[in-house]
Design a protein around this motif. Sequence first.
Motif, PDB file in Angstrom:
ATOM      1  N   UNK A  74      39.091  36.222  44.231  1.00 13.24           N
ATOM      2  CA  UNK A  74      39.489  37.204  44.960  1.00 13.24           C
ATOM      3  C   UNK A  74      40.473  36.501  45.952  1.00 13.24           C
ATOM      4  N   UNK A  75      41.847  37.132  46.195  1.00 13.80           N
ATOM      5  CA  UNK A  75      42.478  36.536  47.217  1.00 13.80           C
ATOM      6  C   UNK A  75      43.261  37.848  48.050  1.00 13.80           C
ATOM      7  N   UNK A  76      43.449  37.556  49.245  1.00  9.29           N
ATOM      8  CA  UNK A  76      44.188  38.755  50.091  1.00  9.29           C
ATOM      9  C   UNK A  76      43.135  39.458  51.023  1.00  9.29           C
ATOM     10  N   UNK A  77      43.899  39.649  52.074  1.00 13.51           N
ATOM     11  CA  UNK A  77      43.330  40.495  53.205  1.00 13.51           C
ATOM     12  C   UNK A  77      44.323  41.692  53.601  1.00 13.51           C
ATOM     13  N   UNK A  78      43.935  42.692  54.205  1.00 11.71           N
ATOM     14  CA  UNK A  78      44.928  43.523  54.688  1.00 11.71           C
ATOM     15  C   UNK A  78      45.386  44.374  53.631  1.00 11.71           C
ATOM     16  N   UNK A  79      46.771  44.635  53.485  1.00 11.06           N
ATOM     17  CA  UNK A  79      47.234  45.460  52.533  1.00 11.06           C
ATOM     18  C   UNK A  79      47.307  45.422  51.041  1.00 11.06           C
ATOM     19  N   UNK A  80      46.998  43.890  50.701  1.00  6.70           N
ATOM     20  CA  UNK A  80      47.185  43.601  49.206  1.00  6.70           C
ATOM     21  C   UNK A  80      46.116  42.534  49.015  1.00  6.70           C
ATOM     22  N   UNK A  81      45.305  43.086  47.948  1.00 10.42           N
ATOM     23  CA  UNK A  81      44.477  42.024  47.504  1.00 10.42           C
ATOM     24  C   UNK A  81      44.461  42.252  45.858  1.00 10.42           C
ATOM     25  N   UNK A  82      44.024  40.987  45.407  1.00  9.22           N
ATOM     26  CA  UNK A  82      44.070  40.633  44.102  1.00  9.22           C
ATOM     27  C   UNK A  82      42.690  39.781  43.450  1.00  9.22           C
ATOM     28  N   UNK A  83      42.051  40.325  42.421  1.00 11.87           N
ATOM     29  CA  UNK A  83      41.005  39.471  41.767  1.00 11.87           C
ATOM     30  C   UNK A  83      40.710  39.710  40.392  1.00 11.87           C
ATOM     31  N   UNK A  84      40.296  38.795  39.904  1.00  8.04           N
ATOM     32  CA  UNK A  84      39.956  39.043  38.140  1.00  8.04           C
ATOM     33  C   UNK A  84      38.626  39.984  38.124  1.00  8.04           C
ATOM     34  N   UNK A  85      38.534  40.429  37.107  1.00 12.91           N
ATOM     35  CA  UNK A  85      37.217  41.362  36.675  1.00 12.91           C
ATOM     36  C   UNK A  85      37.091  41.033  35.248  1.00 12.91           C
ATOM     37  N   UNK A  86      35.879  40.444  35.005  1.00 15.26           N
ATOM     38  CA  UNK A  86      35.451  40.034  33.657  1.00 15.26           C
ATOM     39  C   UNK A  86      34.238  40.902  33.345  1.00 15.26           C
ATOM     40  N   UNK A  87      34.263  41.584  32.286  1.00 18.09           N
ATOM     41  CA  UNK A  87      33.110  42.397  31.734  1.00 18.09           C
ATOM     42  C   UNK A  87      32.768  41.781  30.119  1.00 18.09           C
ATOM     43  N   UNK A  88      31.602  41.817  29.805  1.00 19.17           N
ATOM     44  CA  UNK A  88      31.117  41.278  28.504  1.00 19.17           C
ATOM     45  C   UNK A  88      31.829  42.022  27.505  1.00 19.17           C
ATOM     46  N   UNK A  89      32.131  41.203  26.641  1.00 17.58           N
ATOM     47  CA  UNK A  89      33.080  41.803  25.457  1.00 17.58           C
ATOM     48  C   UNK A  89      34.306  42.497  25.569  1.00 17.58           C
ATOM     49  N   UNK A  90      34.972  42.345  26.724  1.00 14.79           N
ATOM     50  CA  UNK A  90      36.062  42.923  27.175  1.00 14.79           C
ATOM     51  C   UNK A  90      37.253  41.957  27.713  1.00 14.79           C
ATOM     52  N   UNK A  91      38.430  42.320  27.220  1.00 18.79           N
ATOM     53  CA  UNK A  91      39.511  41.270  27.689  1.00 18.79           C
ATOM     54  C   UNK A  91      39.358  41.220  29.325  1.00 18.79           C
ATOM     55  N   UNK A  92      39.685  40.037  29.847  1.00 20.18           N
ATOM     56  CA  UNK A  92      39.735  40.008  31.749  1.00 20.18           C
ATOM     57  C   UNK A  92      40.860  40.946  32.035  1.00 20.18           C
ATOM     58  N   UNK A  93      40.360  41.466  32.994  1.00 17.37           N
ATOM     59  CA  UNK A  93      41.554  42.152  33.759  1.00 17.37           C
ATOM     60  C   UNK A  93      41.848  41.676  35.232  1.00 17.37           C
TER      61      UNK A  93
END
Length: 124
Positions: free
Chosen positions: A51-70
């Motif tokens: 996770x990175x970012x505060x305020x108006x913009x934030x970005x982070x990875x999401x990993x679910x089992x058996x799914x491509x990372x988002x």
Amino acid sequence: MCNARSPAPLALELYYTSSDPYAVRIKLAVEGAEVRWALSRESLLVGLRRHDGLGDVAVWPVRAPNEPPLLRIRLGPPGRCAVMETELGIIAEWLDVTQQLVPPGCEPSYIHWDGFLSALLDEF
């Protein structure tokens, strides 16, 4: 976080230029509307891992089992924002190209300081 709404497909375009080496520009199109934002390239790079970012913009990875990372990108302040998901691998590959164009740490050498300063001083 954002107010919950139904997901809607959108068109996402990313732009990068060595003349503005710190920024990634994005264009979003959904239901006939178009929105443009500027993000930090560094924030997107960090957001691929955590996770990175505060305020108006934030970005982070999401990993679910058996799914491509988002990759999730939140634009706007919490409570009044849009959250997008896209394939992390596609963004990572695109960011690799930007790093070939302007290697991290070399951004200042790509800025045309004379033009920047003259435009800034012309306003006074």
